[in-house]
Design a protein around this motif. Structure first.
Motif, mmCIF file in Angstrom:
data_model
loop_
_atom_site.group_PDB
_atom_site.id
_atom_site.type_symbol
_atom_site.label_atom_id
_atom_site.label_comp_id
_atom_site.label_asym_id
_atom_site.label_seq_id
_atom_site.Cartn_x
_atom_site.Cartn_y
_atom_site.Cartn_z
ATOM 1 N N ALA A 184 0.803 -1.113 0.127
ATOM 2 C CA ALA A 184 0.092 -0.104 0.105
ATOM 3 C C ALA A 184 0.958 1.184 -0.135
ATOM 4 C CB ALA A 184 -0.970 0.095 1.080
ATOM 5 N N VAL A 185 2.064 1.219 0.789
ATOM 6 C CA VAL A 185 2.898 2.512 0.723
ATOM 7 C C VAL A 185 3.565 2.436 -0.624
ATOM 8 C CG1 VAL A 185 5.069 3.041 1.625
ATOM 9 C CG2 VAL A 185 3.424 2.212 3.164
ATOM 10 N N LEU A 186 4.091 1.444 -0.978
ATOM 11 C CA LEU A 186 4.583 1.457 -2.430
ATOM 12 C C LEU A 186 3.528 2.121 -3.602
ATOM 13 C CD1 LEU A 186 6.838 -1.700 -2.742
ATOM 14 C CD2 LEU A 186 7.514 0.904 -2.423
ATOM 15 N N PHE A 187 2.432 1.682 -3.481
ATOM 16 C CA PHE A 187 1.171 1.974 -4.314
ATOM 17 C C PHE A 187 1.027 3.661 -4.311
ATOM 18 C CE2 PHE A 187 -0.701 -2.233 -5.886
ATOM 19 C CZ PHE A 187 -0.383 -1.925 -7.022
ATOM 20 N N THR A 188 0.991 4.033 -2.859
ATOM 21 C CA THR A 188 0.862 5.560 -2.645
ATOM 22 C C THR A 188 1.968 6.230 -3.188
ATOM 23 O OG1 THR A 188 -0.476 4.889 -0.605
ATOM 24 C CG2 THR A 188 0.459 7.120 -0.840
ATOM 25 N N ILE A 189 3.343 5.856 -3.100
ATOM 26 C CA ILE A 189 4.258 6.544 -3.625
ATOM 27 C C ILE A 189 4.058 6.820 -5.205
ATOM 28 C CG2 ILE A 189 6.695 6.315 -4.199
ATOM 29 C CD1 ILE A 189 6.784 5.297 -1.309
ATOM 30 N N TYR A 190 3.693 5.476 -5.780
ATOM 31 C CA TYR A 190 3.628 5.236 -7.194
ATOM 32 C C TYR A 190 2.473 6.248 -7.623
ATOM 33 C CZ TYR A 190 2.329 2.965 -11.781
ATOM 34 O OH TYR A 190 1.787 2.965 -12.884
ATOM 35 N N GLY A 191 1.234 6.410 -7.021
ATOM 36 C CA GLY A 191 0.324 7.060 -7.303
ATOM 37 C C GLY A 191 0.590 8.665 -7.415
ATOM 38 N N PHE A 192 1.416 9.031 -6.409
ATOM 39 C CA PHE A 192 1.845 10.514 -6.417
ATOM 40 C C PHE A 192 2.893 10.725 -7.621
ATOM 41 C CE2 PHE A 192 0.563 10.771 -1.763
ATOM 42 C CZ PHE A 192 -0.217 11.766 -1.804
ATOM 43 N N LEU A 193 3.636 9.766 -7.937
ATOM 44 C CA LEU A 193 4.780 10.161 -8.771
ATOM 45 C C LEU A 193 3.900 10.119 -10.132
ATOM 46 C CD1 LEU A 193 7.390 7.546 -7.808
ATOM 47 C CD2 LEU A 193 7.602 10.016 -7.696
ATOM 48 N N ILE A 194 2.824 9.216 -10.315
ATOM 49 C CA ILE A 194 1.985 9.415 -11.907
ATOM 50 C C ILE A 194 1.047 10.378 -11.477
ATOM 51 C CG2 ILE A 194 3.035 7.099 -12.331
ATOM 52 C CD1 ILE A 194 0.138 6.100 -12.141
ATOM 53 N N GLU A 195 0.647 11.012 -10.470
ATOM 54 C CA GLU A 195 -0.427 11.952 -10.168
ATOM 55 C C GLU A 195 -1.536 11.383 -10.467
ATOM 56 O OE1 GLU A 195 0.816 15.316 -12.707
ATOM 57 O OE2 GLU A 195 2.468 15.687 -11.315
ATOM 58 N N ASN A 196 -2.160 10.289 -9.782
ATOM 59 C CA ASN A 196 -3.252 9.366 -9.812
ATOM 60 C C ASN A 196 -4.080 9.337 -8.628
ATOM 61 O OD1 ASN A 196 -5.137 7.319 -10.337
ATOM 62 N ND2 ASN A 196 -4.128 6.820 -12.179
ATOM 63 N N ILE A 197 -4.971 10.223 -8.466
ATOM 64 C CA ILE A 197 -5.889 10.099 -7.322
ATOM 65 C C ILE A 197 -6.492 8.830 -7.008
ATOM 66 C CG2 ILE A 197 -7.803 11.330 -6.038
ATOM 67 C CD1 ILE A 197 -5.060 13.040 -6.226
ATOM 68 N N ASN A 217 -5.317 3.501 -1.412
ATOM 69 C CA ASN A 217 -3.964 2.780 -0.648
ATOM 70 C C ASN A 217 -3.578 3.734 0.724
ATOM 71 O OD1 ASN A 217 -2.775 0.532 -2.012
ATOM 72 N ND2 ASN A 217 -3.523 2.007 -3.743
ATOM 73 N N VAL A 218 -4.032 5.013 0.758
ATOM 74 C CA VAL A 218 -3.896 5.678 2.206
ATOM 75 C C VAL A 218 -4.634 5.244 3.057
ATOM 76 C CG1 VAL A 218 -4.208 7.959 2.957
ATOM 77 C CG2 VAL A 218 -2.918 7.722 0.979
ATOM 78 N N VAL A 219 -5.834 4.912 2.618
ATOM 79 C CA VAL A 219 -7.042 4.384 3.395
ATOM 80 C C VAL A 219 -6.545 2.850 4.038
ATOM 81 C CG1 VAL A 219 -9.383 3.168 3.860
ATOM 82 C CG2 VAL A 219 -8.953 5.597 2.391
ATOM 83 N N LEU A 220 -5.954 2.028 3.224
ATOM 84 C CA LEU A 220 -5.452 0.631 3.364
ATOM 85 C C LEU A 220 -4.241 0.898 4.395
ATOM 86 C CD1 LEU A 220 -5.399 -1.224 0.172
ATOM 87 C CD2 LEU A 220 -6.848 -1.826 2.142
ATOM 88 N N ILE A 221 -3.367 1.841 4.308
ATOM 89 C CA ILE A 221 -2.110 2.323 5.043
ATOM 90 C C ILE A 221 -2.642 2.279 6.524
ATOM 91 C CG2 ILE A 221 -0.486 3.750 5.823
ATOM 92 C CD1 ILE A 221 -0.015 4.197 2.935
ATOM 93 N N PHE A 222 -3.641 3.112 6.887
ATOM 94 C CA PHE A 222 -4.211 3.591 8.168
ATOM 95 C C PHE A 222 -4.919 2.103 8.618
ATOM 96 C CE2 PHE A 222 -3.818 7.814 6.812
ATOM 97 C CZ PHE A 222 -3.314 8.374 7.732
ATOM 98 N N ILE A 223 -5.734 1.395 7.803
ATOM 99 C CA ILE A 223 -6.306 0.008 8.299
ATOM 100 C C ILE A 223 -5.163 -0.805 8.801
ATOM 101 C CG2 ILE A 223 -7.387 -1.888 7.561
ATOM 102 C CD1 ILE A 223 -9.322 0.107 5.848
ATOM 103 N N GLN A 224 -3.994 -1.061 7.972
ATOM 104 C CA GLN A 224 -3.222 -1.952 8.199
ATOM 105 C C GLN A 224 -2.598 -1.435 9.499
ATOM 106 O OE1 GLN A 224 -3.635 -4.519 7.199
ATOM 107 N NE2 GLN A 224 -3.812 -4.909 5.058
ATOM 108 N N LEU A 225 -2.141 -0.301 9.623
ATOM 109 C CA LEU A 225 -1.367 0.216 10.864
ATOM 110 C C LEU A 225 -2.294 -0.001 11.974
ATOM 111 C CD1 LEU A 225 0.193 3.539 9.602
ATOM 112 C CD2 LEU A 225 1.466 1.513 10.383
ATOM 113 N N TYR A 226 -3.654 0.248 11.974
ATOM 114 C CA TYR A 226 -4.642 0.132 13.018
ATOM 115 C C TYR A 226 -4.466 -1.151 13.737
ATOM 116 C CZ TYR A 226 -8.793 -0.741 15.596
ATOM 117 O OH TYR A 226 -9.752 -1.137 16.552
ATOM 118 N N TYR A 227 -4.587 -2.422 12.780
ATOM 119 C CA TYR A 227 -4.594 -3.863 13.111
ATOM 120 C C TYR A 227 -3.334 -4.257 13.795
ATOM 121 C CZ TYR A 227 -9.445 -4.302 11.972
ATOM 122 O OH TYR A 227 -10.740 -4.147 11.591
ATOM 123 N N LEU A 228 -2.399 -3.711 12.841
ATOM 124 C CA LEU A 228 -0.917 -4.266 13.359
ATOM 125 C C LEU A 228 -0.596 -3.326 14.782
ATOM 126 C CD1 LEU A 228 1.229 -3.393 10.341
ATOM 127 C CD2 LEU A 228 1.180 -5.699 11.684
#
Length: 86
Positions: free
Chosen positions: A40-53, A59-70
């Motif tokens: 999810a972090v890599l996809f977020t970086i990729y999304g910013f690099l190619i400017e794709n909202i 993926n930002v949502v998934l990052i927070f979900i995964q951090l919460y459960y971890l």
């Protein structure tokens, strides 16, 4: 933000490997969530690099979900014990 001399697709491919790989993990929830978080972090970086909202938002949502459960897995609730009654 895109550099025409640099191919950002390798970041997207790496993210895909981590996300798909996380679905192959069984009986290890913490490992599964960590691998998925990396994807999810890599996809977020990729999304910013190619400017794709549409890639960035989920993926930002998934990052927070995964951090919460971890966090929950790392710090489980301790069972409450009642003092003995007389």
């Amino acid at each position: 933000m895109q550099d025409p001399n640099f191919d950002y697709d390798w970041i997207g491919y790496a993210a895909s490997v981590f996300v798909v790989g996380s679905f192959l993990i069984t009986n290890r929830e913490k490992t599964l969530r960590t691998v998925n978080l990396i994807g999810a972090v890599l996809f977020t970086i990729y999304g910013f690099l190619i400017e794709n909202i549409p890639i960035i938002i989920p993926n930002v949502v998934l990052i927070f979900i995964q951090l919460y459960y971890l966090f929950k897995l790392s710090f489980p609730k301790r069972p409450t014990t009642n003092p003995p009654q007389n």
